[in-house]
Design an enzyme around this catalytic site. Sequence first.
Site, PDB file in Angstrom:
ATOM      1  N   HIS A  61     -43.357-104.181 -71.224  1.00 40.46           N
ATOM      2  CA  HIS A  61     -44.174-104.544 -70.071  1.00 40.46           C
ATOM      3  C   HIS A  61     -45.102-105.720 -70.344  1.00 40.46           C
ATOM      4  CE1 HIS A  61     -42.872-100.967 -68.052  1.00 40.46           C
ATOM      5  NE2 HIS A  61     -43.528-100.125 -68.814  1.00 40.46           N
ATOM      6  N   HIS A  78     -49.007 -99.226 -71.465  1.00 44.03           N
ATOM      7  CA  HIS A  78     -48.196 -98.835 -72.621  1.00 44.03           C
ATOM      8  C   HIS A  78     -47.104 -99.887 -72.829  1.00 44.03           C
ATOM      9  CE1 HIS A  78     -45.985 -97.403 -69.127  1.00 44.03           C
ATOM     10  NE2 HIS A  78     -44.896 -97.579 -69.839  1.00 44.03           N
ATOM     11  N   CYS A 142     -37.039 -92.303 -68.585  1.00 48.26           N
ATOM     12  CA  CYS A 142     -36.040 -93.350 -68.833  1.00 48.26           C
ATOM     13  C   CYS A 142     -34.700 -92.798 -69.304  1.00 48.26           C
ATOM     14  CB  CYS A 142     -36.586 -94.391 -69.793  1.00 48.26           C
ATOM     15  SG  CYS A 142     -37.837 -95.416 -68.975  1.00 48.26           S
TER      16      CYS A 142
HETATM   17  C1  VGL Z   1     -41.067 -94.461 -69.765  1.00 48.94           C
HETATM   18  C2  VGL Z   1     -42.936 -93.791 -68.641  1.00 48.94           C
HETATM   19  C3  VGL Z   1     -43.262 -95.094 -68.386  1.00 48.94           C
HETATM   20  C4  VGL Z   1     -39.858 -94.071 -70.562  1.00 48.94           C
HETATM   21  C5  VGL Z   1     -41.367 -95.761 -69.524  1.00 48.94           C
HETATM   22  O1  VGL Z   1     -39.379 -94.894 -71.368  1.00 48.94           O
HETATM   23  O2  VGL Z   1     -39.382 -92.940 -70.384  1.00 48.94           O
HETATM   24  N1  VGL Z   1     -41.845 -93.473 -69.321  1.00 48.94           N
HETATM   25  N2  VGL Z   1     -42.478 -96.080 -68.831  1.00 48.94           N
HETATM   26 ZN    ZN Z   2     -43.132 -98.034 -69.013  1.00 45.78          ZN
END
Ligand code: VGL
Ligand code: ZN
Length: 191
Positions: A61, A78, A142
Site C-alpha cells: 500500500h 499496514h 486475501c
Molecule cells: C489483508 C487486510 C487488509 C490480507 C490485506 O492480506 O489478508 N487483510 N489488507
Molecule cells: Zn491491506
Amino acid sequence: MDEKRPLGPDDAVLVVDVQNDFCPGGALPVDRGDEVVPILNRWVREAERAGALVVATRDWHPEHHVSFHDRGGPWPPHCIQGTWGAELHPDLELPPGTPILHKADEPDKEAYSAFDATGLDELLRERGVRRVFVGGLAQDVCVRATVLDALERGLETHVLVDATRPVDPGAGDRALREMAEKGARLRRGDP
Ligand code: VGL
Ligand code: ZN
C-alpha cells in the site's frame, strides 16, 4: 480425481501476504500468523523439488491507502511500500527467482485478491498451471479472495488450511466453509 496427487510442473503454490505487518508485532497482526511460515516452507520445498511454480504476493500500500482508517477504510495503516512491515517474514524460504507480485498499490483502489492487477493470470497461463495450492494471510481476507478468484478461473484450488490464519478469529471458519462450498479442497498437513 486424485486428491493427493503429488505436486508436479502444472501446479503452483501461492504464498499470500506472509508479511511482518500480518504477524505478531506487526501493524495488523493475525493471531499466530507467523505459525504458517514453517508449513509453507515445506510446501515451497516440495514445489521446488517437483518443478512446480512458487509465487509470493505482498500487500503493497501507498501511505494513506483508501483501505486505511484515516480514509474511512476498515484497517489501520499496514504494509506500506518500502517499510519493514511490508517485507516478507524473514523465516520464509523462497527459491531464488520466485516471482513476488504486488497488490493494492493504487491509492484509491482496494484489492484483496492475488489476481487483482498483479500479473498472476498471465504468469499461471504462461506456465500452464492448472492446480493451485494457496496459503498465507489472512484466511478470511486475501486468501479467501484469491481462492474464490482461482475457482472462478477454473483452476483446481486447494486451500492449505494449516498454513492460513484469520485476521478476524470469528471469520476463519466461515471463510473456509464458503471456499469449500464453492469448490475449493481443504487440505491439511504437509505435502
Ligand atoms: C489483508 C487486510 C487488509 C490480507 C490485506 O492480506 O489478508 N487483510 N489488507
Ligand atoms: Zn491491506
